[in-house]
Motif scaffolding. Structure first.
Motif, short mmCIF file in Angstrom:
data_model
loop_
_atom_site.label_atom_id
_atom_site.label_comp_id
_atom_site.label_asym_id
_atom_site.label_seq_id
_atom_site.Cartn_x
_atom_site.Cartn_y
_atom_site.Cartn_z
N MET A 131 0.82 -1.21 0.00
CA MET A 131 0.00 0.00 0.00
C MET A 131 0.86 1.27 0.00
O MET A 131 0.62 2.20 -0.77
CB MET A 131 -0.93 0.02 1.21
CG MET A 131 -2.00 -1.07 1.22
SD MET A 131 -3.06 -1.08 -0.25
CE MET A 131 -3.64 0.62 -0.27
N GLU A 132 1.87 1.32 0.87
CA GLU A 132 2.68 2.53 0.98
C GLU A 132 3.56 2.75 -0.25
O GLU A 132 3.80 3.88 -0.66
CB GLU A 132 3.55 2.44 2.23
CG GLU A 132 2.76 2.56 3.52
CD GLU A 132 3.64 2.59 4.75
OE1 GLU A 132 3.19 3.12 5.78
OE2 GLU A 132 4.79 2.07 4.70
N THR A 133 4.01 1.67 -0.87
CA THR A 133 4.92 1.79 -2.01
C THR A 133 4.21 2.25 -3.28
O THR A 133 4.78 3.01 -4.07
CB THR A 133 5.63 0.45 -2.28
OG1 THR A 133 6.32 0.02 -1.09
CG2 THR A 133 6.63 0.56 -3.42
N HIS A 134 2.97 1.81 -3.47
CA HIS A 134 2.34 1.99 -4.78
C HIS A 134 1.10 2.87 -4.82
O HIS A 134 0.63 3.21 -5.91
CB HIS A 134 1.99 0.61 -5.36
CG HIS A 134 3.16 -0.31 -5.47
ND1 HIS A 134 4.20 -0.07 -6.35
CD2 HIS A 134 3.48 -1.45 -4.80
CE1 HIS A 134 5.11 -1.04 -6.22
NE2 HIS A 134 4.70 -1.88 -5.30
N ARG A 135 0.56 3.28 -3.68
CA ARG A 135 -0.72 4.00 -3.70
C ARG A 135 -0.65 5.31 -4.49
O ARG A 135 -1.54 5.59 -5.30
CB ARG A 135 -1.20 4.25 -2.27
CG ARG A 135 -2.57 4.92 -2.21
CD ARG A 135 -3.17 4.82 -0.81
NE ARG A 135 -2.31 5.41 0.21
CZ ARG A 135 -2.32 6.70 0.55
NH1 ARG A 135 -3.14 7.53 -0.05
NH2 ARG A 135 -1.51 7.15 1.49
#
Length: 397
Positions: free
Chosen positions: A228-232
């Motif tokens: 979630m944090e890498t790609h949102r």
């Protein structure tokens, strides 16, 4: 408003509809579901459902299944939804829309009956071939060399024969295929919606992992804090562009995409009016406490910083128990679900399915710690035969 249809409605979705008393179109599926709910679904006859939509300036409609596309096209033309649905459901039209963002992407459509005429040596490889209107990974193949084509063509013909009547043509149409260049990079899927102002709201991102380079099956998806944090933000940026191109508002969808090593994002397909199929979007509830149906219907946005607190090292996995094409469905006597459950650290929910009708034994949601990732790698590579008891054949004298 909700349109519930076959093949599957989860208990979670049913309880959400019951609890919120959301207007539900009365059809065969919803009437059947209403028989065993305590409070009762708020069912509306077709005429009532249509008139309620007409009476609203803006209407938020969610369908759990693409089986409802035919009904929407036949009854809700005044909403503009049929045109939006067709734009995304037809992969060729979707690629034509995306040409404004990805002008160099190679693709072309071809009739199923003309697949034998393909001069495969003239096509840049690797390439992907799949039905122009499809579902899951049915009929999807990757071709890396000229020599592979004969085998792939044979498998496509056999699979089309098996699956052509499994879903409505609006969901899976094997009459026309699309050939497109292979998109490199890691594969993901997102459940999201465009709100009434046209803003994209991400509800979950799933990473799709494969057993090998040529694997295109849907066996394992997972979500985590890291995913979630890498790609949102990357996903949100793409969705803003896409929303402007198509003029999307009050629109739920499930999109698959790849992200290359250069961080460039490329959509694979977008499935309209629903989140992850067969109510597998419920993984967002198991992982993050997000009810994706409620978030869309009530136009809520996740507070991701708070939601992801304390989620380090945890993976929430969706395991699709798809039956291998080499297994004759008539040869299967039983599937050992108990043994399957015992092979996982923390199974969250098991949903069984009729493999003869749908080609899969069901779904399993799991919570898997980074230290126990081997259990996911094992099921990813399994043909599931360790869980299957086959019928005994009788040898004639």
């Amino acid at each position: 408003m909700l349109i519930l249809d076959y093949p599957y409605v989860s208990k979670f979705l049913k309880s959400t509809a019951e609890e919120l008393q959301i207007p539900v179109l009365k059809n065969e599926m919803s009437a059947e579901l209403n028989k065993d709910v305590e409070k009762g679904l708020k069912l509306l006859e077709e005429s009532e459902f249509i008139e309620l939509i007409k009476s609203k300036n803006e209407c938020v409609i969610y369908s759990n299944s693409e089986n409802s596309i035919g009904w929407i096209s036949g009854n809700l033309g005044f909403t503009g939804l049929p045109e939006k649905i067709e734009l995304f459901k037809d992969k060729i039209k979707f690629r034509e829309l995306l040409e404004r963002i990805y002008p160099d992407f190679y693709f072309w459509g071809i009739e199923f009956e003309k697949l034998d005429e393909i001069r495969v040596e003239e096509i840049k490889k690797p390439f992907i071939i799949k039905p122009s209107v499809g579902f899951f990974s049915l009929g999807v193949y990757k071709v890396s060399t000229d020599e592979e084509w004969i085998s792939v063509l044979s498998r496509i013909k056999a699979e089309v024969e098996e699956i052509r009547d499994r879903y409505p043509v609006q969901v899976l149409n094997t009459g026309k295929f699309i050939i497109e260049e292979n998109i490199e990079g890691e594969e993901f899927a997102v459940d999201a919606y465009f709100n009434s102002a046209g803003k994209p709201v991400v509800l979950n991102i799933l990473k799709h992992i494969f057993s090998s380079e040529n694997d295109v099956s849907d066996r394992v998806y997972f979500t985590s804090k890291s995913v979630m944090e890498t790609h949102r933000e990357t996903v949100e940026d793409l969705l803003k562009e896409l929303g402007k191109l198509a003029g999307l508002k009050n629109f739920p969808f499930h999109m698959e995409f790849r992200i290359g090593i250069d961080r460039r994002i490329q959509p694979i397909e977008l499935n309209p009016m629903r989140f992850a199929g067969w109510c597998t979007t419920d993984i967002a509830h198991f992982a993050y406490g997000i009810n994706t149906y409620r978030y869309f219907l009530e136009q809520l946005e996740p507070e991701w910083d708070k939601i992801l607190e304390g989620k380090d090292g945890m993976n929430y996995c969706l395991v699709i128990l798809n039956r291998s094409a080499e297994i004759d469905p008539k040869s299967v006597e039983t599937f050992d679900y108990e043994k399957l459950l015992s092979d996982f650290e923390k199974p969250l929910e098991l949903r069984k399915a009729d493999h003869e009708k749908y080609g899969l034994f069901g779904y399993l949601f799991t919570e898997t710690n980074n230290n126990n990732w081997y259990e996911i790698e094992r099921i990813l590579k399994s043909d599931l035969k360790e869980y299957i008891t086959f019928k005994k054949t009788i040898s004639l004298p």
